[in-house]
Design a protein around this motif. Structure first.
Motif, short mmCIF file in Angstrom:
data_model
loop_
_atom_site.label_atom_id
_atom_site.label_comp_id
_atom_site.label_asym_id
_atom_site.label_seq_id
_atom_site.Cartn_x
_atom_site.Cartn_y
_atom_site.Cartn_z
N VAL A 321 0.84 -1.21 0.00
CA VAL A 321 0.00 0.00 0.00
C VAL A 321 0.87 1.25 0.00
O VAL A 321 0.68 2.17 -0.80
N ILE A 322 1.85 1.28 0.89
CA ILE A 322 2.68 2.47 1.08
C ILE A 322 3.51 2.79 -0.17
O ILE A 322 3.76 3.96 -0.47
N MET A 323 3.91 1.77 -0.90
CA MET A 323 4.81 2.02 -2.03
C MET A 323 4.18 2.92 -3.09
O MET A 323 4.89 3.57 -3.86
N TRP A 324 2.83 2.99 -3.12
CA TRP A 324 2.18 3.83 -4.14
C TRP A 324 2.31 5.31 -3.83
O TRP A 324 1.98 6.16 -4.67
N ALA A 325 2.78 5.64 -2.64
CA ALA A 325 3.11 7.05 -2.34
C ALA A 325 4.53 7.36 -2.80
O ALA A 325 4.96 8.52 -2.76
N GLY A 326 5.26 6.33 -3.24
CA GLY A 326 6.64 6.53 -3.64
C GLY A 326 6.92 6.30 -5.11
O GLY A 326 7.49 7.16 -5.79
N LEU A 327 6.50 5.16 -5.63
CA LEU A 327 6.86 4.78 -7.00
C LEU A 327 6.48 5.82 -8.06
O LEU A 327 7.29 6.12 -8.95
N PRO A 328 5.28 6.41 -8.03
CA PRO A 328 4.94 7.39 -9.07
C PRO A 328 5.87 8.60 -9.08
O PRO A 328 5.98 9.28 -10.11
N GLN A 329 6.54 8.87 -7.98
CA GLN A 329 7.43 10.03 -7.91
C GLN A 329 8.60 9.91 -8.88
O GLN A 329 9.15 10.92 -9.34
N LEU A 330 8.98 8.69 -9.20
CA LEU A 330 10.07 8.47 -10.15
C LEU A 330 9.74 9.08 -11.52
O LEU A 330 10.63 9.55 -12.23
N PHE A 331 8.48 9.09 -11.86
CA PHE A 331 8.06 9.62 -13.16
C PHE A 331 7.67 11.09 -13.07
O PHE A 331 7.76 11.82 -14.05
N ILE A 332 7.24 11.52 -11.89
CA ILE A 332 6.77 12.90 -11.72
C ILE A 332 7.93 13.87 -11.54
O ILE A 332 7.90 14.99 -12.05
N MET A 333 8.98 13.45 -10.82
CA MET A 333 10.04 14.37 -10.45
C MET A 333 10.74 15.02 -11.65
O MET A 333 11.02 16.23 -11.62
N PRO A 334 11.08 14.30 -12.73
CA PRO A 334 11.69 14.98 -13.89
C PRO A 334 10.81 16.08 -14.47
O PRO A 334 11.30 17.13 -14.90
N SER A 378 -5.52 7.83 -2.89
CA SER A 378 -4.93 8.83 -1.99
C SER A 378 -3.40 8.74 -1.99
O SER A 378 -2.71 9.76 -1.90
N GLN A 379 -2.87 7.54 -2.12
CA GLN A 379 -1.41 7.37 -2.16
C GLN A 379 -0.83 7.96 -3.44
O GLN A 379 0.24 8.58 -3.42
N LEU A 384 1.93 12.57 -6.14
CA LEU A 384 1.90 13.69 -7.08
C LEU A 384 2.31 15.00 -6.41
O LEU A 384 3.00 15.82 -7.01
N GLY A 385 1.93 15.18 -5.15
CA GLY A 385 2.21 16.43 -4.47
C GLY A 385 3.59 16.56 -3.87
O GLY A 385 4.20 17.64 -3.92
N GLN A 386 4.12 15.50 -3.31
CA GLN A 386 5.37 15.58 -2.55
C GLN A 386 6.56 16.10 -3.36
O GLN A 386 7.33 16.93 -2.85
#
Length: 531
Positions: A321-334, A378-379, A384-386
């Motif tokens: 569950v928690i990993m979905w707050a992290g993994l998308p950031q790899l694509f969002i950060m660039p 929500s994750q 997306l926001g962090q």
């Protein structure tokens, strides 16, 4: 600042300077170190039950496994600026990483709780330096047009690692046993040492700076920050100011922090420049960094606790569950890094705070059946926001900082975020306890033996237990306990919801604070410090 302080001021890369492969490898190695150090803050959480069972320790005693790491880490982060000047970035990073790997191995081989606490403290003291060093390398080694990329990757280490910690910890513990969560550090650790050894030039030691250092200020800093961390981490479990232990550490924290401020103001060459807080952008950025740390670590504290206590998830399931707050950031950060050079960073940060706040608000309406499917959106919103918050706050903090103050600025910025994390966990743990009691009392007033609905439910449950072969008296008692268990469960669910609502409200309020800072417009592809 004295000449001693300036002896090893970072030589910043200038605009138009070509970034060779060696430099990128050094910066990447620094990021790997920061990720590893942040990851180890929470990697024990998913495996704590297994660790305590092996070490024959209670849950309350086990809290010191995390507290010891945090205390040592928060103390060494401000010291990093001095130690970098003394040993040079290359020698210091290689040395502290080697020691970090040694103490990680000792943690995995710990034979009792006391040895684990000692090794965790040593692990935190050696690994904590890697966090500000990564940020310093970005500012010193990359020209302005490349710093947005570097800051984006640094932002990932700060936001991705807390999300991946429970996931990786649960996965490794389930497959290979809890010692593996410490032994796994050898993989990134060796890569880090090789990358730094290849990517950074050798520099001479300047051991004479140790004799000129502000040891009185360092002593006050260690006393103040260490005591404050213990106060925050252990306060809730010991009923705060009802405990002489907590009162003592609160007093020590006050004495230490005031002493640190006084010595820093009165000395011409403090080991870290607290005067940076006098710059408006830096002050706003570090204040929001503390709040961001509170929300980041606080949400990473609440959700796994809810999933374990209410949903009865295993560590592995919690990690999924928690990993979905992290993994998308790899694509969002660039994407965020590119936007940071084109749009006022206050707008980007406000958007990030809003999305992070919305994600917490989405978690403020959970019930006892909420699980993976209901939490996924929500994750993703949180992911997306962090990145928008972390990258832009780094830009604001480092904008206009003089080269000689880069290590100090990096240390103070990262120290404040970690300290905010401790404050957030302490605040939410206390809120969880108090709000559970409040909701339990309110529900207890409504659910009484005189209520027809309750009498009907008790009668039905009693008959159900009798049908299973339990005698009438025991069945009636069992039905009462079942009702009480449901009330406690619902009280906790509402308390968790309150915690997420608090985090959401604070994040939303911070949008207004963000606009107290000056406008930051980076050059093309630029990061902070370009002006």
């Amino acid at each position: 600042m004295s000449s001693a302080t300036l002896d090893r001021a970072p030589q910043l890369a200038v605009e138009g300077q070509k970034v060779d492969a060696r430099t990128w490898i050094a910066v990447a190695a620094g990021m790997l170190g920061a990720f590893m150090a942040v990851l180890d803050i929470q990697i024990t959480n998913a495996s704590l039950k297994d660790i305590l069972g092996t070490l024959n320790a209670t849950q309350e005693e086990g809290s010191w496994i995390s507290t010891a790491y945090l205390v040592a880490e928060i103390i060494v982060i401000p010291l990093t600026a001095l130690l970098t000047r003394v040993f040079g970035p290359r020698r210091y990073m290689i040395g502290t990483t080697a020691l970090f790997l040694l103490f990680s191995t000792m943690c995995g081989a710990a034979w009792n709780l006391q040895s684990m606490i000692v090794f965790r403290m040593a692990q935190g003291f050696t690994g904590g330096a890697l966090i500000p060093m990564a940020m310093t390398l970005v500012m010193a080694k990359l020209p302005p047009s490349k710093r947005a990329v570097g800051m984006a990757v640094f932002g990932l280490t700060a936001t991705l690692a807390p999300s991946m910690g429970p996931t990786l910890g649960g996965y490794l513990s389930d497959l290979y046993g809890w010692p593996s969560i410490f032994y796994i550090n050898w993989v990134p650790g060796i890569l880090l040492i090789c990358g730094i050894a290849y990517g950074l030039d050798k520099e001479k030691n300047q051991l004479h700076l140790l004799f000129k250092a502000d040891w009185i200020g360092i002593g006050f800093m260690a006393l103040g920050l260490g005591s404050l961390t213990i106060f925050l981490e252990e306060g809730n479990s010991k009923d705060w100011f009802d405990s002489a232990f907590i009162v003592t550490f609160a007093a020590l924290a006050l004495v230490g922090l005031l002493g640190w401020i006084v010595t820093s103001v009165t000395r011409p060459d403090p080991f870290v420049n607290l005067g940076l807080y006098g710059q408006r952008n830096f002050l706003v950025a570090t204040a929001l960094s503390a709040v961001f740390g509170m929300a980041l670590y606080g949400s990473s504290f609440l959700l796994p606790l809810y999933l374990g206590q209410i949903a009865n998830y295993t560590p592995m399931q919690i990690g999924e569950v928690i990993m979905w707050a992290g993994l998308p950031q790899l694509f969002i950060m660039p994407f965020v890094a590119k936007l940071s050079s084109k749009i006022d960073n206050r707008i980007l940060c406000s958007f990030g705070l809003f999305m992070f706040g919305v994600s917490c608000l989405m978690n403020a309406y959970m019930d006892a059946s909420t699980g993976y499917d209901q939490l996924l959106l929500s994750q993703v919103v949180r992911a997306l926001g962090q990145p928008f918050v972390m990258l832009t706050l780094s830009n604001f903090a480092m904008q206009g900082i003089a080269p000689k103050d880069m290590p100090s600025a990096s240390s103070l910025f990262n120290m404040t975020r970690n300290l905010g994390g401790s404050v957030g966990i302490a605040l939410l743990a206390t809120s969880l306890t108090q709000r559970e009691h409040f909701h339990s009392e309110r529900l207890g007033e409504a659910i009484t033996s005189f209520s027809p609905a309750v009498q009907e439910r008790l009668a039905a449950m009693t008959q159900s237990f009798i049908a299973k072969g339990i005698d009438a008296a025991a069945a009636s008692d069992k039905a009462l306990k079942a009702i009480d268990s449901i009330v406690r469960r619902e009280s906790y669910v509402m308390a968790y919801n309150d915690g997420f609502f608090i985090v959401s409200a604070i994040l939303m309020a911070c949008i207004l604070v963000m606009w107290l800072s000056d406008e930051v417009k980076s050059p093309s592809g630029g990061g902070a410090g370009a002006h």
